[in-house]
Scaffold this active site. Structure first.
Site, PDB file in Angstrom:
ATOM      1  N   LYS A  46       0.829  -1.199   0.000  1.00  0.00           N
ATOM      2  CA  LYS A  46       0.000   0.000   0.000  1.00  0.00           C
ATOM      3  C   LYS A  46       0.867   1.254   0.000  1.00  0.00           C
ATOM      4  CE  LYS A  46      -1.488   2.237   3.467  1.00  0.00           C
ATOM      5  NZ  LYS A  46      -2.081   2.709   4.744  1.00  0.00           N
ATOM      6  N   ASP A  58      -6.359   0.937   1.072  1.00  0.00           N
ATOM      7  CA  ASP A  58      -6.423   1.285   2.491  1.00  0.00           C
ATOM      8  C   ASP A  58      -7.776   0.853   3.047  1.00  0.00           C
ATOM      9  OD1 ASP A  58      -8.233   3.113   1.509  1.00  0.00           O
ATOM     10  OD2 ASP A  58      -7.388   4.828   2.585  1.00  0.00           O
TER      11      ASP A  58
END
Length: 351
Positions: A219, A237
């Site tokens: 991420k 997320d």
């Protein structure tokens, strides 16, 4: 004809008329009305209304099940400057084909792109190193809190070499407002040392190199690649995970599998902007606990419509950040955001 013959003929005629008058009306009076009174009304009263009542009861249940799927056109009234999304036929996304899913997903992204044409990463940064550190610090806290904390950090430690040689206790004190400050201190000092020793003090531009740094996962790596180097990536997320499952783009729960599933619905060139659109929508309108369905521009396309407040006026009160007239996440947002009416966030210690 003799008198005897006349009397006999007359008597015969009277009997025939008398028989006809007695039998025919009697049969008609007993059978026809009785049959009509017993069978027709009774059958009509017992069977027809009962069947009608059952069918009517069934038909009233079907619209109730479909209501949450099809949103009213006025659902976009609370979002200024956004044209209402067109209605789509009701139907369960679970039954849609792969082609239909791709079309619906891409249409949602197009609608969000019109609502958030100025979407951007909500972490303040001036270079790849600042973005990398800020993204690591954003775990388990808000971007706003990070943006209020990093100015002091970067003022004292502007380069990887400076942060690598920092006193952990001093860094901890600066990072305390972000939560988990000890672990985050170890991560940012560790990745700064790795950048200094292994990459000449420069943030690498390859995924395989970034994920080797302390505290850096896929991420974080995609945030840096997409926003500092212009290389497409999907940022999975908590907001992204929640919304793509709510929209039934995928049922996966593992971030890597979500990334693969959603990535397959869009061309690679759309991945970075798609991430911004979804995350912005999750923060501003499609909240986890109280989604503002009545103010949602993609309500007609959402299979979860109705989970939140559907009344436009009540939904308007749930809007966050610039949609509700509140400041955004960045202290120094891009010019396009400010031109669109966005408000910068206040510094740390200010209301």
């Amino acid at each position: 004809m003799t008198g005897t013959a006349k009397k006999a003929a007359t008597a015969t005629g009277k009997k025939a008329e008398s028989g006809t008058a007695k039998k025919a009306p009697a049969g008609t009076a007993k059978k026809a009305p009785a049959g009509t009174a017993k069978k027709a009304p009774a059958g009509t009263a017992k069977k027809a209304p009962a069947g009608t009542a059952k069918k009517a009861a069934v038909s009233t249940k079907k619209p109730v099940a479909k209501k949450p799927v099809v949103a009213p056109k006025k659902a976009t009234a609370a979002v200024k400057g956004v044209a209402p999304a067109k209605s789509v036929p009701a139907g369960s996304p679970r039954e849609e084909s792969r082609t239909a899913l791709v079309r619906r997903a891409r249409r949602i992204d197009r609608e969000l792109a019109e609502v958030y044409p100025y979407a951007h990463p909500e972490l303040d940064f001036e270079n790849p190193f600042q973005l990398l550190v800020a993204t690591v610090l954003s775990a388990q806290t808000t971007d706003l809190r990070v943006n209020q904390t990093t100015p002091a950090l970067f003022a004292k430690y502007p380069t990887p070499e400076d942060l690598a040689a920092a006193d952990p206790a001093e860094v901890e004190e600066i990072l305390r407002p972000t939560g988990f400050f000890r672990a985050k201190t170890r991560s940012v000092i560790g990745l700064s040392k790795a950048l200094t020793e292994d990459f000449g003090g420069e943030v690498p531009g390859r995924l395989e190199d970034l994920v080797k740094l302390p505290g850096v996962g896929r991420k974080t790596a995609f945030v840096v690649l997409g926003n500092a180097y212009g290389r497409p990536g999907i940022t999975v997320d908590t907001h992204f995970q929640r919304l793509v499952r709510r929209w039934q783009w995928t049922a996966e729960t593992d971030p890597d599998k979500i990334e693969a599933a959603v990535g397959g619905l869009f061309p690679m060139s759309d991945w970075t902007d798609l991430s911004h659109h979804v995350i912005w929508h999750g923060r501003r309108i499609c909240h986890a606990r109280k989604p503002a369905c009545g103010a949602c521009p993609i309500a007609p396309l959402c299979p979860a419509y109705g989970e939140g407040e559907t009344d436009p006026e009540k939904a308007r009160k749930l809007l966050k950040y610039e949609k509700g007239g509140f400041p955004g996440q960045r202290l120094n947002p891009p010019r396009a955001y400010l031109d669109a009416g966005g408000k910068p966030a206040p510094p740390l210690g200010r209301p």
